[in-house]
Each structure stands twice: as structure tokens, then as C-alpha cells.
Design a protein around this motif. Structure first.
Motif, PDB file in Angstrom:
ATOM      1  N   GLU A  48       0.829  -1.206   0.000  1.00  0.00           N
ATOM      2  CA  GLU A  48       0.000   0.000   0.000  1.00  0.00           C
ATOM      3  C   GLU A  48       0.864   1.256   0.000  1.00  0.00           C
ATOM      4  OE1 GLU A  48      -3.373   1.861  -0.620  1.00  0.00           O
ATOM      5  OE2 GLU A  48      -3.237  -0.310  -0.425  1.00  0.00           O
ATOM      6  N   ALA A  49       1.990   1.211   0.692  1.00  0.00           N
ATOM      7  CA  ALA A  49       2.905   2.355   0.696  1.00  0.00           C
ATOM      8  C   ALA A  49       3.474   2.586  -0.703  1.00  0.00           C
ATOM      9  CB  ALA A  49       4.027   2.125   1.704  1.00  0.00           C
ATOM     10  N   LEU A  50       3.819   1.512  -1.386  1.00  0.00           N
ATOM     11  CA  LEU A  50       4.316   1.643  -2.762  1.00  0.00           C
ATOM     12  C   LEU A  50       3.249   2.208  -3.690  1.00  0.00           C
ATOM     13  CD1 LEU A  50       6.367  -1.647  -3.128  1.00  0.00           C
ATOM     14  CD2 LEU A  50       7.255   0.690  -3.303  1.00  0.00           C
ATOM     15  N   ARG A  51       2.022   1.725  -3.540  1.00  0.00           N
ATOM     16  CA  ARG A  51       0.944   2.228  -4.396  1.00  0.00           C
ATOM     17  C   ARG A  51       0.658   3.709  -4.106  1.00  0.00           C
ATOM     18  NH1 ARG A  51      -0.712  -3.212  -3.617  1.00  0.00           N
ATOM     19  NH2 ARG A  51      -0.831  -4.287  -5.611  1.00  0.00           N
ATOM     20  N   SER A  52       0.779   4.111  -2.869  1.00  0.00           N
ATOM     21  CA  SER A  52       0.594   5.530  -2.527  1.00  0.00           C
ATOM     22  C   SER A  52       1.687   6.378  -3.162  1.00  0.00           C
ATOM     23  CB  SER A  52       0.619   5.720  -1.011  1.00  0.00           C
ATOM     24  OG  SER A  52      -0.455   5.080  -0.407  1.00  0.00           O
ATOM     25  N   ARG A  53       2.923   5.894  -3.107  1.00  0.00           N
ATOM     26  CA  ARG A  53       4.025   6.634  -3.733  1.00  0.00           C
ATOM     27  C   ARG A  53       3.828   6.724  -5.241  1.00  0.00           C
ATOM     28  NH1 ARG A  53       9.689   4.573  -2.319  1.00  0.00           N
ATOM     29  NH2 ARG A  53      10.183   6.456  -3.484  1.00  0.00           N
ATOM     30  N   PHE A  54       3.325   5.659  -5.845  1.00  0.00           N
ATOM     31  CA  PHE A  54       3.049   5.680  -7.281  1.00  0.00           C
ATOM     32  C   PHE A  54       1.943   6.683  -7.594  1.00  0.00           C
ATOM     33  CE2 PHE A  54       0.572   3.948 -10.894  1.00  0.00           C
ATOM     34  CZ  PHE A  54       1.520   4.125 -11.879  1.00  0.00           C
ATOM     35  N   ALA A  55       0.896   6.705  -6.774  1.00  0.00           N
ATOM     36  CA  ALA A  55      -0.214   7.633  -6.992  1.00  0.00           C
ATOM     37  C   ALA A  55       0.232   9.089  -6.851  1.00  0.00           C
ATOM     38  CB  ALA A  55      -1.344   7.335  -6.006  1.00  0.00           C
ATOM     39  N   ARG A  56       1.194   9.350  -5.982  1.00  0.00           N
ATOM     40  CA  ARG A  56       1.702  10.716  -5.814  1.00  0.00           C
ATOM     41  C   ARG A  56       2.736  11.082  -6.874  1.00  0.00           C
ATOM     42  NH1 ARG A  56       1.826   9.160  -0.202  1.00  0.00           N
ATOM     43  NH2 ARG A  56       4.030   8.691  -0.473  1.00  0.00           N
ATOM     44  N   GLY A  57       3.153  10.118  -7.692  1.00  0.00           N
ATOM     45  CA  GLY A  57       4.119  10.386  -8.745  1.00  0.00           C
ATOM     46  C   GLY A  57       5.561  10.315  -8.283  1.00  0.00           C
ATOM     47  N   GLU A  58       5.811   9.750  -7.108  1.00  0.00           N
ATOM     48  CA  GLU A  58       7.181   9.643  -6.608  1.00  0.00           C
ATOM     49  C   GLU A  58       7.966   8.548  -7.315  1.00  0.00           C
ATOM     50  OE1 GLU A  58       7.083   9.158  -2.389  1.00  0.00           O
ATOM     51  OE2 GLU A  58       5.949  11.001  -2.074  1.00  0.00           O
ATOM     52  N   ASP A  60       7.764   5.576 -10.759  1.00  0.00           N
ATOM     53  CA  ASP A  60       7.055   5.273 -12.001  1.00  0.00           C
ATOM     54  C   ASP A  60       6.558   3.825 -11.962  1.00  0.00           C
ATOM     55  OD1 ASP A  60       9.406   3.916 -12.307  1.00  0.00           O
ATOM     56  OD2 ASP A  60      10.051   4.943 -14.119  1.00  0.00           O
ATOM     57  N   ALA A  61       5.842   3.427 -13.034  1.00  0.00           N
ATOM     58  CA  ALA A  61       5.227   2.101 -13.082  1.00  0.00           C
ATOM     59  C   ALA A  61       6.273   0.992 -13.056  1.00  0.00           C
ATOM     60  CB  ALA A  61       4.345   1.985 -14.316  1.00  0.00           C
ATOM     61  N   GLU A  62       7.401   1.220 -13.708  1.00  0.00           N
ATOM     62  CA  GLU A  62       8.450   0.197 -13.734  1.00  0.00           C
ATOM     63  C   GLU A  62       9.005  -0.066 -12.337  1.00  0.00           C
ATOM     64  OE1 GLU A  62      12.962  -0.228 -15.443  1.00  0.00           O
ATOM     65  OE2 GLU A  62      11.522   0.939 -16.617  1.00  0.00           O
ATOM     66  N   LYS A  63       9.282   0.987 -11.607  1.00  0.00           N
ATOM     67  CA  LYS A  63       9.794   0.821 -10.240  1.00  0.00           C
ATOM     68  C   LYS A  63       8.748   0.192  -9.335  1.00  0.00           C
ATOM     69  CE  LYS A  63      13.167   4.531 -10.335  1.00  0.00           C
ATOM     70  NZ  LYS A  63      13.580   5.815  -9.771  1.00  0.00           N
ATOM     71  N   LEU A  64       7.485   0.549  -9.552  1.00  0.00           N
ATOM     72  CA  LEU A  64       6.408  -0.052  -8.754  1.00  0.00           C
ATOM     73  C   LEU A  64       6.345  -1.551  -9.010  1.00  0.00           C
ATOM     74  CD1 LEU A  64       3.856   0.149  -6.942  1.00  0.00           C
ATOM     75  CD2 LEU A  64       2.570   0.545  -9.048  1.00  0.00           C
ATOM     76  N   ASP A  65       6.333  -1.951 -10.277  1.00  0.00           N
ATOM     77  CA  ASP A  65       6.265  -3.383 -10.605  1.00  0.00           C
ATOM     78  C   ASP A  65       7.470  -4.138 -10.051  1.00  0.00           C
ATOM     79  OD1 ASP A  65       3.871  -3.057 -11.917  1.00  0.00           O
ATOM     80  OD2 ASP A  65       4.801  -2.820 -13.897  1.00  0.00           O
ATOM     81  N   ARG A  66       8.651  -3.548 -10.199  1.00  0.00           N
ATOM     82  CA  ARG A  66       9.866  -4.214  -9.705  1.00  0.00           C
ATOM     83  C   ARG A  66       9.814  -4.372  -8.184  1.00  0.00           C
ATOM     84  NH1 ARG A  66      14.612  -1.338 -12.114  1.00  0.00           N
ATOM     85  NH2 ARG A  66      13.801   0.259 -10.763  1.00  0.00           N
ATOM     86  N   ALA A  67       9.379  -3.316  -7.468  1.00  0.00           N
ATOM     87  CA  ALA A  67       9.323  -3.388  -6.013  1.00  0.00           C
ATOM     88  C   ALA A  67       8.257  -4.377  -5.551  1.00  0.00           C
ATOM     89  CB  ALA A  67       9.056  -2.002  -5.432  1.00  0.00           C
ATOM     90  N   LEU A  68       7.112  -4.408  -6.240  1.00  0.00           N
ATOM     91  CA  LEU A  68       6.070  -5.375  -5.868  1.00  0.00           C
ATOM     92  C   LEU A  68       6.526  -6.801  -6.110  1.00  0.00           C
ATOM     93  CD1 LEU A  68       2.843  -3.555  -7.124  1.00  0.00           C
ATOM     94  CD2 LEU A  68       3.554  -3.948  -4.753  1.00  0.00           C
ATOM     95  N   THR A  69       7.298  -7.008  -7.158  1.00  0.00           N
ATOM     96  CA  THR A  69       7.841  -8.337  -7.440  1.00  0.00           C
ATOM     97  C   THR A  69       8.818  -8.754  -6.342  1.00  0.00           C
ATOM     98  OG1 THR A  69       7.616  -7.956  -9.803  1.00  0.00           O
ATOM     99  CG2 THR A  69       9.078  -9.735  -9.130  1.00  0.00           C
TER     100      THR A  69
END
Length: 85
Positions: A48-58, A60-69
Motif C-alpha cells: 500500500e505504501a508503494l501504491r501511494s508513492r506511485f499515486a503521488r508520482g514519486e 514510475d510504473a516500472e519501479k512499482l512493478d519491480r518493487a512489488l515483485t
């Protein structure tokens, strides 16, 4: 030289006093509105913290996917740190 027998000085003092009290009241209200204590942070999970950072634009999608993986493949043992393995 004393104009008008000094009668106008009292009204000037009252007006300056009222203006000072109004300015002080406005200042206090503005300070209370601007410097409110922030609510405590909620205890949210890492995803949820990662998704919040993605929503705020901190991030990008690539970093979000990599971190979730990484989170999905890392054991959930809190005593182990993912960056030490």
C-alpha cells in the motif's frame, strides 16, 4: 499646540487599540489554521505504501512493478532483511 482641546486623541487611541486587537485575533486564527498538528501516520503495509508513492508520482510504473515483485518473492520473516540476502 493643542487642536480641538485634545478631544480627538482619545478616539485615535481607541481606534488604534481596536485595530491592534483585531490584527492579533486574525494572526492567532491564521497561525492555528496553518500550523495544525498532522494526524499520526496509519500503519499500512509495504504494498500500500508503494501504491501511494506511485499515486503521488514519486515512483514510475516500472519501479512499482519491480518493487512489488521483490516484495512478493521475499520471505515475510520480519527478522530477515531483503537487502542483506
Amino acid at each position: 499646540m493643542d487642536w480641538n482641546d485634545g478631544a480627538g486623541v482619545g478616539w485615535v487611541a481607541v481606534c488604534v487599540g481596536v485595530l491592534g486587537v483585531l490584527l492579533l485575533a486574525v494572526s492567532v486564527v491564521m497561525m492555528r489554521l496553518l500550523y495544525r498538528p498532522t494526524p499520526p501516520l496509519q500503519d499500512i503495509g509495504p504494498e500500500e505504501a508503494l501504491r501511494s508513492r506511485f499515486a503521488r508520482g514519486e515512483i514510475d510504473a516500472e519501479k512499482l512493478d519491480r518493487a512489488l515483485t521483490v516484495l512478493a518473492t521475499t520471505p515475510s520473516d520480519p527478522t530477515r532483511s531483503a537487502h542483506l540476502t
